[in-house]
Design an enzyme around this catalytic site. Structure first.
Site, short mmCIF file in Angstrom:
data_model
loop_
_atom_site.label_atom_id
_atom_site.label_comp_id
_atom_site.label_asym_id
_atom_site.label_seq_id
_atom_site.Cartn_x
_atom_site.Cartn_y
_atom_site.Cartn_z
N LYS A 124 25.60 12.68 24.14
CA LYS A 124 26.37 11.89 24.85
C LYS A 124 27.57 10.84 24.43
CE LYS A 124 22.67 8.99 27.51
NZ LYS A 124 22.39 8.35 28.29
N TYR B 96 46.85 -16.67 23.39
CA TYR B 96 47.19 -16.81 23.91
C TYR B 96 46.36 -18.50 24.65
CZ TYR B 96 49.66 -12.42 24.46
OH TYR B 96 50.70 -11.57 24.53
#
Length: 346
Positions: A39, A249
């Site tokens: 899956k 950042y």
């Protein structure tokens, strides 16, 4: 016609390790053959890359979550070997599963009726033995719509197979009760961790998932499981940073000295989350290249001190052994795999 764009990310999949892991789990399953949970696009590694390799190795049972996931798999193996774990959501979905030739895993009386209304046929059943997630409660096994099903595999799912938890034995006994209550051909309970709980958990089929792809949540599995997935990223730019300058950042990293750093093409949009900030390590050969500063959406900065030979366009490999990566970031091993984005070439 334009040429294909140059790749900036790739996921190197060690298919030999994948096969070795399946064979190890199959052996640990004793007389019960091991299937494969595929899956979420084979846990993020790619159904097209994984399923043919496992099928060639001898795997005969494959498990997807949604009916839509069965479509691609049906082009790779006999559709009758595919089980859809979430079952038929409505009659139209049941007809879709029948048309593909896969088996739904019936989880409720309503789903049982959906399957019958669509024409029925061979199916699986999930019984809930204590996880309180999907699955029929024990008392529903006597319902007419359920008893009328032609059941191949009677499933249940363990809630705490990664722990030595008394609930495992409670669930096993309830699963055995369900086996006596509903006619079926085969029965399955164990996921990867459940396989090493003992022969009583094996039934007629096991359903390993995470450990096929290099995950290891129990010490007993560690000697048998190899790393499969190796994320790699291209070096976009090399630059010099002066002592005292910030990187990324909010300048969460400040250069303690004059440094040579590189910007690599991987970030949280690719599943390399901010949890790796200041913790991740990349490799060029055996040289360790620590991630510095904050991981950005599409970029991570690395320290090139130990690899002065690297240039723009070179490739580096992320350290991504799942157990170790989980300890470093706090992310579940499942998340580390399924987060890997579509921008990776596989």
């Amino acid at each position: 016609m334009a040429e294909a764009p140059t790749a900036a990310l790739r996921l190197n999949i060690d298919t030999d390790a994948l096969v070795a892991n399946w064979r190890a789990l199959d052996a640990l399953s004793g007389a019960a053959p091991a299937g494969a949970a595929i899956k979420a696009d084979a846990y993020g590694l790619g159904v097209a890359q994984v399923v043919p390799v496992l099928a060639a190795a001898g795997c005969r049972d494959f498990f997807v979550a949604h009916s839509a996931e069965a479509t691609e798999v049906a082009g790779l193996v006999d559709p009758a070997r595919i089980a859809v774990l979430h079952g038929p959501l409505d009659v139209a979905d049941a007809r879709f599963i029948r048309a593909i030739g896969a088996r739904p895993v019936v989880n409720s009386v309503r789903q049982a009726q959906n399957w019958r209304d669509a024409g029925g046929g061979l199916c699986d059943v999930m019984v809930d033995t204590g996880i309180n997630r999907l699955g029929l409660p024990a008392q529903a096994l006597g319902e007419e719509a359920v008893r009328a099903l032609d059941v191949d595999v009677l499933h249940s799912h363990l809630a705490a197979a990664d722990e030595d938890n008394p609930s495992n034995e409670v669930q096993r006994l309830r699963w055995e009760d369900a086996r006596r209550a509903l006619s079926h051909r085969r029965a399955a309970l164990a996921n990867s961790c459940g396989i090493v709980l003992g022969a009583g958990f094996h039934g007629d089929l096991t359903r390993p998932g995470l450990s096929l792809y290099g995950g290891c949540q129990r010490a007993e599995l560690a000697p048998h499981i190899q790393q499969v997935a190796y994320p790699e990223a291209v070096l976009l730019q090399v630059r010099d940073v002066a002592a005292g300058e910030g990187v990324g950042y909010n300048a969460t990293f400040v250069a303690p000295r004059d440094m040579r750093v590189g910007v690599v093409s991987i970030g949280y949009a690719d599943g390399y989350l901010r949890a790796w900030s200041g913790k991740g390590v990349f490799r060029a050969g055996e040289a360790a290249l620590p991630a510095i500063g904050r991981v950005s959406m599409d970029m991570t900065v690395i320290d090139l001190t130990t690899a002065p030979m690297l240039r723009e366009g070179d490739w580096v490999r992320a350290d991504y052994s799942l157990p170790e990566a989980s300890r470093a970031t706090g992310l579940a091993q499942y998340e580390l795999l399924t987060l890997l984005g579509r921008r990776f070439g596989r």
